[in-house]
Design a protein around this motif. Structure first.
Motif, PDB file in Angstrom:
ATOM      1  N   LEU A  23      16.752  43.558   9.408  1.00 55.83           N
ATOM      2  CA  LEU A  23      17.726  43.957   8.395  1.00 55.83           C
ATOM      3  C   LEU A  23      18.118  45.406   8.611  1.00 55.83           C
ATOM      4  O   LEU A  23      17.266  46.255   8.829  1.00 55.83           O
ATOM      5  CB  LEU A  23      17.100  43.783   7.003  1.00 55.83           C
ATOM      6  N   PHE A  47      14.308  35.845   3.086  1.00 59.72           N
ATOM      7  CA  PHE A  47      14.141  37.154   3.715  1.00 59.72           C
ATOM      8  C   PHE A  47      14.985  38.205   3.005  1.00 59.72           C
ATOM      9  O   PHE A  47      14.505  39.300   2.683  1.00 59.72           O
ATOM     10  CB  PHE A  47      14.537  37.044   5.185  1.00 59.72           C
ATOM     11  N   ALA A  50      13.802  38.870  -0.709  1.00 58.21           N
ATOM     12  CA  ALA A  50      12.574  39.660  -0.792  1.00 58.21           C
ATOM     13  C   ALA A  50      12.842  41.141  -0.595  1.00 58.21           C
ATOM     14  O   ALA A  50      12.039  41.989  -1.020  1.00 58.21           O
ATOM     15  CB  ALA A  50      11.564  39.160   0.237  1.00 58.21           C
ATOM     16  N   ARG A  51      13.970  41.460   0.043  1.00 53.89           N
ATOM     17  CA  ARG A  51      14.301  42.860   0.333  1.00 53.89           C
ATOM     18  C   ARG A  51      15.469  43.369  -0.498  1.00 53.89           C
ATOM     19  O   ARG A  51      16.068  44.396  -0.184  1.00 53.89           O
ATOM     20  CB  ARG A  51      14.601  43.005   1.835  1.00 53.89           C
ATOM     21  N   HIS A  52      15.783  42.655  -1.566  1.00 52.06           N
ATOM     22  CA  HIS A  52      16.940  42.997  -2.389  1.00 52.06           C
ATOM     23  C   HIS A  52      16.835  44.413  -2.944  1.00 52.06           C
ATOM     24  O   HIS A  52      17.798  45.205  -2.876  1.00 52.06           O
ATOM     25  CB  HIS A  52      17.066  41.987  -3.528  1.00 52.06           C
ATOM     26  N   TRP A  54      15.027  46.900  -1.778  1.00 48.42           N
ATOM     27  CA  TRP A  54      15.086  47.846  -0.661  1.00 48.42           C
ATOM     28  C   TRP A  54      16.526  48.094  -0.249  1.00 48.42           C
ATOM     29  O   TRP A  54      16.928  49.237  -0.002  1.00 48.42           O
ATOM     30  CB  TRP A  54      14.288  47.283   0.504  1.00 48.42           C
ATOM     31  N   ILE A  55      17.315  47.031  -0.200  1.00 46.29           N
ATOM     32  CA  ILE A  55      18.725  47.147   0.164  1.00 46.29           C
ATOM     33  C   ILE A  55      19.461  48.030  -0.840  1.00 46.29           C
ATOM     34  O   ILE A  55      20.194  48.955  -0.473  1.00 46.29           O
ATOM     35  CB  ILE A  55      19.387  45.757   0.242  1.00 46.29           C
ATOM     36  N   HIS A  58      18.626  51.804  -0.521  1.00 46.13           N
ATOM     37  CA  HIS A  58      19.235  52.513   0.594  1.00 46.13           C
ATOM     38  C   HIS A  58      20.754  52.591   0.467  1.00 46.13           C
ATOM     39  O   HIS A  58      21.363  53.567   0.923  1.00 46.13           O
ATOM     40  CB  HIS A  58      18.809  51.875   1.909  1.00 46.13           C
ATOM     41  N   ASP A 238      14.779  53.747  11.289  1.00 45.71           N
ATOM     42  CA  ASP A 238      13.388  53.397  11.055  1.00 45.71           C
ATOM     43  C   ASP A 238      12.684  53.335  12.384  1.00 45.71           C
ATOM     44  O   ASP A 238      13.315  53.297  13.430  1.00 45.71           O
ATOM     45  CB  ASP A 238      13.289  52.056  10.334  1.00 45.71           C
TER      46      ASP A 238
END
Length: 240
Positions: A23, A47, A50-52, A54-55, A58, A238
């Protein structure tokens, strides 16, 4: 490329030959998800979901960041080295272009021909940055390889737009981003340890982060510091 909606977000979905899902959030808010060719749609949805958070985090960081200043490589500009800003002093003179640091005055000196362009001056300074980084890597590996319990067969430095470092596990080769020489030394150490840890564990899973806790307990501090940096004009960097 047309976007698709996944977990309520507009996603640039790319399927290609790769081992794991990846991602990336870009400046401006664009989201790209790269997945192995035959990954089920449900797995992609899980996937992303689960990263909503985090998105969103950022995307908000990008929205509040000021654009990086456009550098002209003239006297008086501030240029970073090992986490500190140094004033650039440009001297035009015949002879081989070179850069050097006066530690007593904390000034970066650039000696270049009078007709040199900003791009040529940038290249001279980049060569100096590369030399400085390459001088430090062997000592860091010598220190950290016994701690991690793995050795890199080889290493290299290159300019990367979206990664602070990468590791070719099969070849046991690590790559470090040239931009790391501008950040504090502990940030460089963190990326070295991060990539060496991949020689234990390929994936960013619980085992990987547990090993990193063991080798470098304060790694989160350095990772968070790197996360505040916008490497290129369009992506969130990253370590890979």
């Amino acid at each position: 490329m047309p976007l698709t909606t996944i977990a309520g977000l507009e996603i640039d979905l790319v399927r290609k030959r790769m081992r794991s899902l990846r991602l990336t959030v870009y400046a401006g808010g664009r989201i790209r998800v790269a997945v192995p060719l035959h990954t089920p749609a449900a797995a992609v949805e899980e996937f992303v979901q689960a990263r909503h958070a985090w998105i969103q985090k950022h995307q908000q960081q990008f929205a509040t960041r000021a654009p990086r200043p456009s550098l002209q490589y003239v006297s008086g500009e501030q240029h970073p080295f090992l986490g500190r800003l140094h004033e650039l002093q440009v001297t035009t003179a015949p002879g081989r272009p070179r850069a050097w640091l006066d530690e007593a005055t904390a000034q970066l000196h650039l000696h270049v021909p009078s007709e040199s362009t900003s791009a040529q001056r940038a290249a001279v300074l980049a060569a100096w940055y590369r030399q400085q980084l390459k001088q430090r890597i062997p000592g860091l590996l010598q220190h950290w390889e016994p701690v991690v319990g793995r050795q890199a067969a080889s290493w290299g430095v290159k300019q990367m737009r979206t990664r602070w470092g990468t590791c070719n596990i099969g070849a046991r080769r690590i790559w470090l981003n040239l931009e790391l020489i501008k950040r504090p030394l502990p940030c460089l150490e963190y990326v070295v340890v991060h990539e060496l840890t991949h020689l234990h564990e390929r994936l960013h899973n619980a085992r990987f982060w547990g090993l990193l806790d063991q080798f470098m307990p304060d790694w989160r501090t350095h990772k968070n510091e790197l996360n505040q940096v916008l490497l290129g004009p369009s992506s969130h960097p990253d370590a890979d």
